[in-house]
Design an enzyme around this catalytic site. Structure first.
Site, PDB file in Angstrom:
ATOM      1  N   PRO A  54       0.804  -1.227   0.000  1.00  0.00           N
ATOM      2  CA  PRO A  54       0.000   0.000   0.000  1.00  0.00           C
ATOM      3  C   PRO A  54       0.841   1.283   0.000  1.00  0.00           C
ATOM      4  O   PRO A  54       0.274   2.375  -0.039  1.00  0.00           O
ATOM      5  CB  PRO A  54      -0.797  -0.105   1.310  1.00  0.00           C
ATOM      6  N   GLU A  55       2.159   1.140   0.056  1.00  0.00           N
ATOM      7  CA  GLU A  55       3.002   2.338   0.131  1.00  0.00           C
ATOM      8  C   GLU A  55       3.882   2.460  -1.124  1.00  0.00           C
ATOM      9  O   GLU A  55       3.412   2.916  -2.158  1.00  0.00           O
ATOM     10  CB  GLU A  55       3.809   2.327   1.427  1.00  0.00           C
ATOM     11  N   MET A  56       5.123   1.983  -1.085  1.00  0.00           N
ATOM     12  CA  MET A  56       5.999   2.113  -2.256  1.00  0.00           C
ATOM     13  C   MET A  56       6.043   0.839  -3.100  1.00  0.00           C
ATOM     14  O   MET A  56       6.447   0.863  -4.258  1.00  0.00           O
ATOM     15  CB  MET A  56       7.392   2.534  -1.799  1.00  0.00           C
TER      16      MET A  56
END
Length: 343
Positions: free
Chosen positions: A146-148
């Site tokens: 969900p981030e990088m």
């Protein structure tokens, strides 16, 4: 004689004010409030005291870490960097309720991005405290979908494809060169430089004129209400504490975050708090005074009046510190070997 009495009266008033400031300073220190270290040696001494891991600091390593902090190619999309969610121009946060990551999806747990400023001096990282130091913390967002969304192997492949980075890693880390651990260590080393000394620190260091009368009154209310029970230490927070001690957080159902296995939550630092709205782990409250009153209810089991909340907020303004000058780095040019972005 009349002139002498007036002068003596003025001296007595000034003496009372001085004693009052001294008493407040003593009370603050007795409550565990500590000024920021003045240099990297002071940071290392504090980290040792807190039992936090750290590697040797060097300016070269910090400069490499700065490039990586702003490096969007560490994300799968090639668009997201550490600075996306921890924007150094926005108080070290992103100014939105829930962090937005890969494919522009909001954090599935509706978690708010905490500030990166002064974060090296937290005793726990992440809202659930699952990382004990910044190097461990730096790995999480890079790999998290969900981030990088970049697996460690791909992150190493991307950075290794750039000769400028290869040369810098070899110079700093020797034969180990570009590894995922070294990428995280370099980023953490840069983050160690993001310290923001404030007028509050000057007061703790003995300058009783550093805070205004209203700010001192706010500090007194902050201490009297018991806020320093959790918001203590050098960061006025940053450690794991029980949450919802005395009542139910009114936005508890926004997101599914419940803390660690014991229901403990990392207490946010109050440094630069006036710059990092919205508040709480799920970013549900935008007003600082509303956040203060909510904490009184759910943590201390007391009612904090509007006047008292404003007084505390006035004190908290003094925690807005001087930010280090960070010049956006020029990043290495991609090569034929650099993996292409995946949107």
């Amino acid at each position: 004689m009349k002139h002498f009495i007036v002068s003596l009266s003025s001296i007595l008033v000034a003496s009372t004010l001085t004693l009052s400031a001294a008493d407040l300073l003593s009370q603050a220190k007795d409550s565990g409030l500590v000024p920021l270290p003045k240099d990297q040696a002071g940071i290392e001494a504090m980290l040792k005291e807190y039992g936090v891991k750290f590697s040797a600091f060097s300016q070269e390593k910090a400069e490499l870490g700065k490039k990586l902090y702003f490096e969007p190619r560490l994300s799968k999309s090639g668009l997201i960097s550490c600075n996306t969610c921890h924007n150094l121009g926005l108080g070290g946060a992103d100014g939105i309720s829930a962090a937005v990551g890969h494919k522009w999806v909001a954090n599935p747990h509706h978690l708010n991005s905490p500030t990166v400023y002064n974060s090296v001096l937290n005793s726990a990282q992440f809202w659930d405290g699952r990382a004990g130091d910044l190097a461990d913390q730096a790995k999480g967002p890079i790999e998290a979908e969900p981030e990088m969304a970049t697996p460690a192997k791909l992150a190493v492949q991307k950075i290794s494809s750039l000769p400028e980075y290869q040369s810098e890693f070899k110079k700093i880390y020797g034969r180990s060169g570009v590894t995922f651990d070294n990428i995280a260590d370099a980023i953490a080393t840069f983050e160690r430089t993001l310290i923001t000394p404030s007028r509050y620190d000057a007061f703790l260091n003995g300058d009783d004129k550093a805070l205004s009368k209203a700010e001192k009154e706010g500090l007194q209310v902050f201490l009297d209400k018991g806020c320093a029970a959790c918001h203590t230490g050098v960061n006025l927070g940053g450690s794991m504490q029980s949450f919802e001690v005395a009542g139910k957080y009114k936005f508890a159902d926004l997101g599914d975050f419940k803390g660690d296995a014991n229901g403990m939550v990392k207490t946010p630092t109050l440094r630069n708090i006036a710059e990092t709205a919205p508040y709480f782990h799920n970013g549900a409250i935008w007003s600082l005074t509303d956040a203060i009153k909510e904490m009184g209810s759910i943590q201390l089991g007391i009612n904090i009046s509007n006047k008292e909340a404003k007084q505390i907020a006035t004190f908290l303004q003094s925690l807005s510190g001087e930010k280090p000058q960070v010049i956006y780095p020029q990043l290495p040019i991609a090569t034929d070997k650099t993996p292409k972005p995946e949107l």
